[in-house]
Design a protein around this motif. Structure first.
Motif, PDB file in Angstrom:
ATOM      1  N   LYS A 167       0.850  -1.187   0.000  1.00 29.79           N
ATOM      2  CA  LYS A 167       0.000   0.000   0.000  1.00 29.79           C
ATOM      3  C   LYS A 167       0.888   1.240   0.000  1.00 29.79           C
ATOM      4  CE  LYS A 167      -1.955   1.424   3.809  1.00 29.79           C
ATOM      5  NZ  LYS A 167      -2.810   1.481   5.010  1.00 29.79           N
ATOM      6  N   GLN A 168       0.512   2.241  -0.769  1.00 33.08           N
ATOM      7  CA  GLN A 168       1.254   3.490  -0.811  1.00 33.08           C
ATOM      8  C   GLN A 168       0.310   4.680  -0.628  1.00 33.08           C
ATOM      9  OE1 GLN A 168       3.527   2.868  -4.612  1.00 33.08           O
ATOM     10  NE2 GLN A 168       5.273   3.278  -3.288  1.00 33.08           N
ATOM     11  N   LEU A 169       0.899   5.791  -0.256  1.00 32.41           N
ATOM     12  CA  LEU A 169       0.144   7.019  -0.075  1.00 32.41           C
ATOM     13  C   LEU A 169      -0.258   7.566  -1.440  1.00 32.41           C
ATOM     14  CD1 LEU A 169       1.104   9.847   2.402  1.00 32.41           C
ATOM     15  CD2 LEU A 169       0.400  10.391   0.080  1.00 32.41           C
ATOM     16  N   SER A 170      -1.515   7.948  -1.575  1.00 35.66           N
ATOM     17  CA  SER A 170      -1.989   8.485  -2.850  1.00 35.66           C
ATOM     18  C   SER A 170      -1.708   9.983  -2.932  1.00 35.66           C
ATOM     19  CB  SER A 170      -3.496   8.242  -2.997  1.00 35.66           C
ATOM     20  OG  SER A 170      -3.995   8.947  -4.121  1.00 35.66           O
ATOM     21  N   PRO A 171      -1.026  10.434  -3.982  1.00 35.42           N
ATOM     22  CA  PRO A 171      -0.805  11.879  -4.157  1.00 35.42           C
ATOM     23  C   PRO A 171      -2.101  12.651  -4.375  1.00 35.42           C
ATOM     24  CG  PRO A 171       0.718  10.597  -5.504  1.00 35.42           C
ATOM     25  CD  PRO A 171      -0.321   9.642  -4.999  1.00 35.42           C
ATOM     26  N   GLU A 172      -3.192  11.937  -4.663  1.00 39.06           N
ATOM     27  CA  GLU A 172      -4.484  12.591  -4.857  1.00 39.06           C
ATOM     28  C   GLU A 172      -5.383  12.461  -3.632  1.00 39.06           C
ATOM     29  OE1 GLU A 172      -6.330  11.121  -8.379  1.00 39.06           O
ATOM     30  OE2 GLU A 172      -4.598  11.544  -9.650  1.00 39.06           O
ATOM     31  N   GLY A 173      -4.848  11.849  -2.574  1.00 35.33           N
ATOM     32  CA  GLY A 173      -5.649  11.596  -1.394  1.00 35.33           C
ATOM     33  C   GLY A 173      -5.648  12.747  -0.401  1.00 35.33           C
ATOM     34  N   GLU A 174      -6.504  12.609   0.609  1.00 34.56           N
ATOM     35  CA  GLU A 174      -6.691  13.667   1.599  1.00 34.56           C
ATOM     36  C   GLU A 174      -5.411  13.972   2.379  1.00 34.56           C
ATOM     37  OE1 GLU A 174      -9.412  14.550   5.593  1.00 34.56           O
ATOM     38  OE2 GLU A 174      -9.643  12.679   4.482  1.00 34.56           O
ATOM     39  N   LEU A 175      -4.647  12.929   2.725  1.00 32.25           N
ATOM     40  CA  LEU A 175      -3.446  13.134   3.551  1.00 32.25           C
ATOM     41  C   LEU A 175      -2.421  14.006   2.837  1.00 32.25           C
ATOM     42  CD1 LEU A 175      -1.863  12.504   6.131  1.00 32.25           C
ATOM     43  CD2 LEU A 175      -1.078  10.382   5.046  1.00 32.25           C
ATOM     44  N   TRP A 176      -2.148  13.674   1.572  1.00 34.40           N
ATOM     45  CA  TRP A 176      -1.148  14.442   0.843  1.00 34.40           C
ATOM     46  C   TRP A 176      -1.650  15.846   0.512  1.00 34.40           C
ATOM     47  CZ3 TRP A 176       3.772  14.401   0.647  1.00 34.40           C
ATOM     48  CH2 TRP A 176       4.475  15.087  -0.348  1.00 34.40           C
ATOM     49  N   MET A 177      -2.920  15.973   0.198  1.00 34.88           N
ATOM     50  CA  MET A 177      -3.472  17.306  -0.074  1.00 34.88           C
ATOM     51  C   MET A 177      -3.404  18.199   1.171  1.00 34.88           C
ATOM     52  SD  MET A 177      -6.719  16.802  -2.659  1.00 34.88           S
ATOM     53  CE  MET A 177      -7.653  15.770  -1.541  1.00 34.88           C
TER      54      MET A 177
END
Length: 442
Positions: free
Chosen positions: A417-427
């Protein structure tokens, strides 16, 4: 939602050793509204995607909900369980061991729980130390301590020998506590057991501070690691502000996933740059990190940079691939490299930086679990005990939209699993640091 491919419903079917025909000894109910905790019906499911567009037909794709079953497979008084902890240390390992032991001994009434010594090595009598009995008295206070009382190691053992060991010791259920490498090993053990058609259950419990296991929204140990990392970022900020052109540089764990870096950066609120493996960035040039850092120093005279260990690997010189005992690619140490790069660049442009470098990698994983992780450990361990006693196998307990689910190991271990650059955490991180103002790709 996850960035990995959507599974099929067939891939989400959990393997069972056989029909569960024995009545569970747990004092639970099948009647809603009687103020007694309920068993979980075998047909109860958790949707893969609970969000839909208005007017859209919901998808039927779903996971099996975890929890205690009314009928179980194993006869408690004739059952022997074993627990093994593998891989790197993680806050909460002892909590999981304790909760498993208490649920199995005190509530199900099984008579024997074995502790496997030093990871999968302990499943090979030729190289490992013999197991020992886990009792209520032995585990009574271990949840207040970091590490694991069982010991740990990296790397698999020959699966045929591991299964031979389980048969020789009369083990009916093996609980494998570890990260993706551990769960791949558990899947291979379960596959060998299935090949021999043995009635032995293999249940995984996902552990990693990197939080990179599929179908587990949050692995235990992650929250504690973020809390400890936040403290280091705050200290780096103090160091940076206390000198002219101070730069606090913090390297955190995260081989392929930037969850710790992103979450700790948000929790602290003091970092100006956060670099993760999922979002490659350039080091040099007008839109590179070094130029952006120099502009920050000229404007505010201090800065904090947080980098995950797997970020910036493309900056370093190529070298032959090397792997650890678990099969993980050995990363080159980007922290000291970046510290030197910042110093060299700042001197070159005539604006010398005073770099303070922090590497708390082993510190943040060796502490005992905080309250948040302790609660998650309790949930995961008891759900694992329920799954094992019900005769499920070749699966791990996941966490999906705050629901505990049973996930086949084959589908969970096929990718990280990886962090999504389009997800809430990265935003949220971009909104805090505003680093999208300088980032422009590799």
């Amino acid at each position: 939602m996850p960035t990995y491919p959507k599974p099929t419903q067939e891939q989400l079917v959990v393997t069972r050793l056989g029909e569960a025909r024995l009545v569970s000894p747990l004092p639970l109910s099948t009647t809603p509204g009687d103020n007694i905790g309920d068993f979980v019906d075998d047909d109860l499911r958790a949707l893969y995607n609970p969000r839909i567009m208005l007017g859209e037909k919901p998808s039927d794709l779903c996971f099996e909900l975890a929890g205690a079953r009314r009928e179980i497979f194993f006869t408690p008084q004739d059952t022997t369980a074993a627990i093994v902890t593998c891989g790197g240390l993680c806050p909460g390992l002892n909590n999981v061991i304790r909760s498993l032991v208490l649920e199995l001994l005190m509530n199900y009434g099984i008579r024997n729980v074995l502790g496997i010594r030093y990871g999968y090595h302990g499943l090979n009598p030729n190289v490992g130390r013999p197991p020992f009995e886990l009792t209520k008295e032995l585990v009574d206070e271990i949840h207040h301590k970091g590490g694991t009382i069982l010991g740990t190691s990296r790397g698999p053992q020959e699966h045929k020998e591991s299964v031979d060991f389980l048969v020789d010791r009369g083990v009916n259920i093996l609980f494998c506590v570890g990260g993706d490498g551990t769960q791949r090993g558990a899947h291979q053990i379960a596959s060998e057991i299935a090949r021999r058609k043995l009635p032995i259950s293999v249940i995984g419990i996902p552990k990693t501070i990197d939080n990179d296991i599929k179908y587990c929204y949050r692995t235990f140990g992650f929250a504690t690691a973020v809390s400890e990392a936040e403290k280091v970022i705050d200290r780096a900020h103090v160091e940076a502000k206390s000198v002219l052109n101070g730069v606090g540089l913090v390297k955190l764990m995260g081989r392929h996933a930037g969850f710790i870096t992103a979450a700790a950066t948000l929790a602290s609120g003091e970092a100006n740059f956060a670099l993760i493996p999922e979002v490659p960035m350039q080091l040099h040039g007008e839109h590179g990190l070094l130029a952006a850092l120099d502009r920050r120093l000229k404007a505010r005279e201090h800065a904090v940079v947080v980098i995950a260990e797997g970020a910036g690997q493309h900056w370093l010189d190529e070298c032959p691939d090397e792997f650890d005992a678990s099969g993980n690619l050995l990363l080159r140490d980007v922290g000291p490299f970046l510290a030197h790069a910042i110093k060299d660049y700042s001197n070159k442009v005539g604006n010398p930086a005073n770099v303070k470098y922090f590497d708390p990698s082993y510190h943040i994983r060796s502490v005992h679990a905080d309250a948040t992780d302790s609660l998650l450990c309790e949930r995961l361990a008891r759900a694992a005990a329920h799954a094992g006693m019900a005769g499920k196998t070749d699966m791990l307990v996941g966490l999906w939209h705050n629901q505990l689910i049973d996930v086949p190991l084959a589908v969970s271990c096929d990718a990280k699993k990886q962090l999504s650059p389009e997800g809430e955490l990265w935003m949220a991180l971009q909104a805090l640091t505003r680093q999208e103002k300088w980032y422009s790709g590799v």
